[in-house]
Design an enzyme around this catalytic site. Structure first.
Site, PDB file in Angstrom:
ATOM      1  N   ARG B  49       1.149  -1.149  -0.106  1.00  0.00           N
ATOM      2  CA  ARG B  49       0.083   0.001   0.216  1.00  0.00           C
ATOM      3  C   ARG B  49       0.260   1.245  -0.139  1.00  0.00           C
ATOM      4  NH1 ARG B  49       1.564   1.328   3.616  1.00  0.00           N
ATOM      5  NH2 ARG B  49       0.299   4.111   3.359  1.00  0.00           N
ATOM      6  N   GLY B  50       0.339   2.562  -0.114  1.00  0.00           N
ATOM      7  CA  GLY B  50       0.861   3.618  -0.306  1.00  0.00           C
ATOM      8  C   GLY B  50       1.264   3.876  -1.663  1.00  0.00           C
ATOM      9  N   ALA B  51       0.548   4.961  -2.109  1.00  0.00           N
ATOM     10  CA  ALA B  51       0.552   5.257  -3.831  1.00  0.00           C
ATOM     11  C   ALA B  51       1.892   5.428  -4.730  1.00  0.00           C
ATOM     12  CB  ALA B  51      -0.100   6.985  -3.517  1.00  0.00           C
ATOM     13  N   ARG B  92      -7.802  -0.948  -6.737  1.00  0.00           N
ATOM     14  CA  ARG B  92      -7.997   0.280  -6.251  1.00  0.00           C
ATOM     15  C   ARG B  92      -8.226   1.683  -7.078  1.00  0.00           C
ATOM     16  NH1 ARG B  92      -4.806   1.102  -0.656  1.00  0.00           N
ATOM     17  NH2 ARG B  92      -7.004   2.147  -0.202  1.00  0.00           N
ATOM     18  N   GLN B 197      -2.410   2.846   9.987  1.00  0.00           N
ATOM     19  CA  GLN B 197      -1.408   2.554   9.638  1.00  0.00           C
ATOM     20  C   GLN B 197      -0.291   3.390  10.137  1.00  0.00           C
ATOM     21  OE1 GLN B 197      -3.714   3.057   8.251  1.00  0.00           O
ATOM     22  NE2 GLN B 197      -3.931   2.243   5.768  1.00  0.00           N
ATOM     23  N   ASP B 238      -2.723  10.863  -2.509  1.00  0.00           N
ATOM     24  CA  ASP B 238      -2.853   9.510  -3.407  1.00  0.00           C
ATOM     25  C   ASP B 238      -3.039  10.164  -4.970  1.00  0.00           C
ATOM     26  OD1 ASP B 238      -3.345   8.629  -0.018  1.00  0.00           O
ATOM     27  OD2 ASP B 238      -2.947   6.757  -1.565  1.00  0.00           O
ATOM     28  N   LYS B 249      -5.547   9.960   3.067  1.00  0.00           N
ATOM     29  CA  LYS B 249      -6.017   8.209   3.812  1.00  0.00           C
ATOM     30  C   LYS B 249      -6.973   9.804   4.735  1.00  0.00           C
ATOM     31  CE  LYS B 249      -5.278   5.383   4.903  1.00  0.00           C
ATOM     32  NZ  LYS B 249      -6.080   4.973   3.802  1.00  0.00           N
TER      33      LYS B 249
END
Lengths: 346, 346
Positions: B49-51, B92, B197, B238, B249
């Protein structure tokens, strides 16, 4: 206004029956407490919580402590009663109601002339406090419901229903009453980390009351305000200073700032026993710092690396400028609060 | 700037090795993924995860998907590759980086003339994307560190370190670089509900980097800002619209409003691959709505009554007026953003 069909605190003549709030919503466990020490522990461990509720249970704790003192010598009785009151005083520092009720109990004890007479008077005073606090929440719920219009979606934080008050509730009492009036109300309930009183208790009470709601994390409040989905925010209080500054569950201040930014009314609902005229501003309100474990663990499960350092203030203070109105059993107070509060608390 | 001694994404020639972010911090579990479907699942389930990181892993997913296509007929290959890209696209919706990298991969495929040639070119392009994204986060961390002064306490949200970027980090990269410059930095890390997170990943990365920090709940940000304990807020992104409006987020917008109210600078750090010049404003950014279970359960434990209805937007949009500066590998962009973004993305 209907009373909830569950009793968070019930006096049974020589003991108190409480609904253990740490076990909700998974289990409805009732505990019977018959001495001051168990009551102090129940307050510390949040088995009973909510500013009005801990005022009531604190008073019962003094009554039970008094009943347990085995002496007929009045000086010794007073000394031992002082220890009881000290034990209960030392449980939690922020909510005003506890100290207010302990002061009332102390005054009753001071006015008595025999040990038996004082014991009887203390029991009566605790029952009176319980009745008055319940009645205050009924009245303030009725006053507050005027502010909640048909069709409103209301955001609330933490838990402020019958559980937190032993009566009808403060912020949640207002919502429940507006709903009982037949208004179409929806609630957004914030989960209220770290101890999740919103997810565990408010969700449980809203289900009991049959009010439609969505649970959200605390971090989502701004999102829904920006979407235009929230018509009002209503919260309870743990202590209100003479100028209206309000200590309440951590996260309340975030919501107040967000509400102001979105021009959404922000209401505080509390009985006048939550008001501390001895404090000029909220800066004087002591803020309880609780254990790191409450943040690093959720229901026993670790969520952070071992040894993570945490800050855990249990309350924050919302300055009066963010508060649209304070709803009490004496009526709705609007700014300037100093004046309004004095006239209602006189 | 030192590179972290853990590799969240590593290319192994015919498969990718990832550090499973859902298992941190309790277990460091590495997984090897060798086909596009497993990569799509890893993205959906937030194992990666994480853009910036999902942009990189998405590119590797296309490369692996291409390697797995068993045909030498170019038309059939393109059709099957289209399915692969579609599978990864559908994981996503919010982060721009994923779509940007998939577009790059598609262009490379379109430019090739033989199946083998395209396969080779796709692997090379994915590696190039990985290298470039890592390098972009190194550069932006160095630019951003100028903004973090000696003695600052910086609040950050969610996770934006090497884990989220496969490189040096965005917001957390800036903090790590400022710390490595010898500045005395403290961090307040918000836990970042619902998926924690901050508590799970940022706390873990800050420990790896040796940076002093305190973990707080999302609801505590206003409290510490009002205490004057926070000198700056820095978050990742993002997707950034052409006017600087930033999706990040859920909870980021709360922090931005609070920062503005307290006159605390609010920085966004992201590689330019997060910028979507096709969108005029943040209102056009699609917001992923995730499962109710993420809110009602924490690491498998129920925290709300059964059947509780939940809203779970995974991101929010912070309008550009709340953002003090956007830190990219091309330099620091200040308002007005439309112009600055265009000149850096040209």
């Amino acid at each position: 206004m209907k009373r909830a069909n569950y009793l968070p605190i019930e006096w049974l003549g020589d003991r108190v029956r409480i609904l253990d709030q740490t076990k909700l919503p998974r289990q409805e466990v009732y505990l019977e407490l018959s001495d001051a020490q168990s009551i102090a522990s129940a307050i510390k461990e949040l088995k009973v919580r909510g500013a009005p509720a801990i005022g009531v249970i604190g008073a019962y704790g003094v009554a039970l402590g008094a009943l347990g003192i085995e002496t007929r010598a009045i000086a010794e009785f007073h000394k031992k009663l002082g220890d009881v009151i000290q034990t209960i005083t030392a449980t939690r520092p922020t909510a005003r109601n506890l100290f207010r009720m302990l002061e009332r109990m102390e005054q009753v004890a001071d006015a008595g002339s025999s040990v038996d007479g004082i014991k009887k008077a203390l029991v009566e005073e605790a029952i009176k406090i319980h009745t008055e606090e319940a009645e205050a929440t009924r009245k303030l719920s009725e006053f507050g419901a005027e502010l909640i219009k048909d069709g409103f979606t209301v955001l609330t934080h933490c838990n402020t229903g019958p559980l937190a008050t032993t009566g009808y509730g403060t912020a949640l009492g207002v919502i429940i009453h507006a709903f009982e009036q037949g208004k179409k109300i929806k609630v957004l309930a914030t989960e209220t980390r770290p101890l999740l009183q919103g997810a565990r208790l408010t969700a449980w009470e809203l289900k009991q009351a049959g009010i439609p709601f969505n649970l959200i994390t605390d971090s989502m409040a701004g999102y829904f305000m920006k979407q235009g989905e929230i018509n009002g925010v209503i919260v309870g209080a743990d202590r209100i200073a003479g100028n209206g500054d309000t200590a309440n569950k951590i996260g309340t201040y975030n919501l107040a700032v967000l509400a102001k930014e979105h021009r959404i009314p922000f209401y505080v609902a509390a009985p006048t026993t939550t008001i501390d005229l001895g404090l000029k501003t909220g800066a004087e309100i002591p803020i309880e710092q609780r254990s790191q474990h409450e943040v690093t663990h959720i229901q026993g499960v670790a969520i952070a690396p071992t040894g993570t350092s945490v800050q855990n203030p249990a309350f924050d203070v919302t300055p009066n400028k963010y508060i649209t109105a304070i709803i009490t059993e004496g009526g709705i107070i609007k700014p300037p609060y100093g004046e309004g509060i004095k006239s209602i608390c006189k």
